[in-house]
Motif scaffolding. Structure first.
Motif, PDB file in Angstrom:
ATOM      1  N   LEU A 205      58.125  13.731  52.075  1.00 24.82           N
ATOM      2  CA  LEU A 205      59.019  14.051  53.188  1.00 24.82           C
ATOM      3  C   LEU A 205      59.001  15.559  53.374  1.00 24.82           C
ATOM      4  CD1 LEU A 205      62.131  11.837  52.309  1.00 24.82           C
ATOM      5  CD2 LEU A 205      60.293  11.301  53.908  1.00 24.82           C
ATOM      6  N   ALA A 206      58.620  16.011  54.557  1.00 27.13           N
ATOM      7  CA  ALA A 206      58.569  17.442  54.864  1.00 27.13           C
ATOM      8  C   ALA A 206      57.716  18.194  53.843  1.00 27.13           C
ATOM      9  CB  ALA A 206      59.971  18.030  54.951  1.00 27.13           C
TER      10      ALA A 206
ATOM     11  N   ASP B 122      71.175   9.486  54.798  1.00 24.38           N
ATOM     12  CA  ASP B 122      69.966   8.658  54.776  1.00 24.38           C
ATOM     13  C   ASP B 122      68.722   9.519  54.565  1.00 24.38           C
ATOM     14  OD1 ASP B 122      69.453   9.879  57.301  1.00 24.38           O
ATOM     15  OD2 ASP B 122      70.511   8.261  58.323  1.00 24.38           O
ATOM     16  N   LEU B 123      67.572   8.852  54.544  1.00 25.17           N
ATOM     17  CA  LEU B 123      66.298   9.556  54.332  1.00 25.17           C
ATOM     18  C   LEU B 123      65.979  10.527  55.465  1.00 25.17           C
ATOM     19  CD1 LEU B 123      63.832   6.910  52.840  1.00 25.17           C
ATOM     20  CD2 LEU B 123      64.687   8.980  51.744  1.00 25.17           C
ATOM     21  N   ASP B 124      66.345  10.196  56.691  1.00 24.65           N
ATOM     22  CA  ASP B 124      66.099  11.111  57.804  1.00 24.65           C
ATOM     23  C   ASP B 124      66.842  12.427  57.585  1.00 24.65           C
ATOM     24  OD1 ASP B 124      64.435   9.288  59.098  1.00 24.65           O
ATOM     25  OD2 ASP B 124      66.053   8.481  60.331  1.00 24.65           O
ATOM     26  N   ALA B 125      68.079  12.341  57.118  1.00 29.38           N
ATOM     27  CA  ALA B 125      68.852  13.549  56.853  1.00 29.38           C
ATOM     28  C   ALA B 125      68.246  14.332  55.691  1.00 29.38           C
ATOM     29  CB  ALA B 125      70.311  13.192  56.562  1.00 29.38           C
TER      30      ALA B 125
ATOM     31  N   GLU C 231      65.034  14.368  54.905  1.00 24.56           N
ATOM     32  CA  GLU C 231      63.837  15.027  55.443  1.00 24.56           C
ATOM     33  C   GLU C 231      64.217  16.267  56.237  1.00 24.56           C
ATOM     34  OE1 GLU C 231      59.568  13.802  57.262  1.00 24.56           O
ATOM     35  OE2 GLU C 231      61.281  12.626  57.971  1.00 24.56           O
ATOM     36  N   ALA C 232      65.260  16.177  57.041  1.00 21.03           N
ATOM     37  CA  ALA C 232      65.714  17.344  57.806  1.00 21.03           C
ATOM     38  C   ALA C 232      66.166  18.455  56.868  1.00 21.03           C
ATOM     39  CB  ALA C 232      66.844  16.946  58.744  1.00 21.03           C
ATOM     40  N   ARG C 233      66.851  18.093  55.797  1.00 18.13           N
ATOM     41  CA  ARG C 233      67.329  19.100  54.839  1.00 18.13           C
ATOM     42  C   ARG C 233      66.162  19.760  54.121  1.00 18.13           C
ATOM     43  NH1 ARG C 233      72.188  20.890  52.258  1.00 18.13           N
ATOM     44  NH2 ARG C 233      71.377  22.735  51.262  1.00 18.13           N
TER      45      ARG C 233
ATOM     46  N   THR D 259      63.336  20.314  55.337  1.00 12.51           N
ATOM     47  CA  THR D 259      62.674  21.162  56.327  1.00 12.51           C
ATOM     48  C   THR D 259      63.403  22.490  56.497  1.00 12.51           C
ATOM     49  OG1 THR D 259      61.975  19.174  57.490  1.00 12.51           O
ATOM     50  CG2 THR D 259      61.863  21.224  58.713  1.00 12.51           C
TER      51      THR D 259
END
Length: 122
Positions: free
Chosen positions: A8-9, A110-113, A115-117, A119
């Motif tokens: 992720l990222a 969640d996983l999207d958050a 991944e954003a973190r 990044t």
């Protein structure tokens, strides 16, 4: 889904299966750390796998678990809805707030958050 390492990222993340064994002891946390040594830098644990004691700060369990991850230079991401626990404890709200400002332990939905973190530089 078994535990798996995902990227992720650009970061290797051990994503733990929500149906996996509960984390009820520090040895359970060490088992996750051992699994992460297959190449992960972050361990993403569903909040549902954490024993209720983790969210009751008076037990010291959260501190023990978080310290193990810091000692082994791994980041921990607790994923999922913990609003019930936050509503019951101002101390936990403070811990989550401070943890999310730092770079070692995060509480995310969640996983999207996650991944954003990953990044966003800390």
């Amino acid at each position: 889904m078994p535990d798996q390492v995902l990227e992720l990222a650009g970061v290797a993340v051990l994503v733990c299966d929500p149906a996996g064994p509960p984390v009820t002891t520090t040895q359970d946390a060490l088992d996750l750390i051992g699994a992460a040594f297959l190449g992960a830098e972050v361990v993403a644990v569903p909040a549902s796998r954490l024993n209720e004691d983790f969210f009751s700060l008076g037990t010291g369990f959260a501190g023990e678990v978080m310290q193990k991850f810091v000692n082994y230079r791994l980041r921990l991401a607790v994923l999922g809805d913990i609003s019930r626990h936050l509503a019951a404890s101002s101390a936990l709200r403070a811990l989550v707030h401070e943890s999310n400002r730092a770079g070692h332990v995060w509480f995310l939905p969640d996983l999207d958050a996650l991944e954003a973190r990953l990044t966003t530089p800390t």
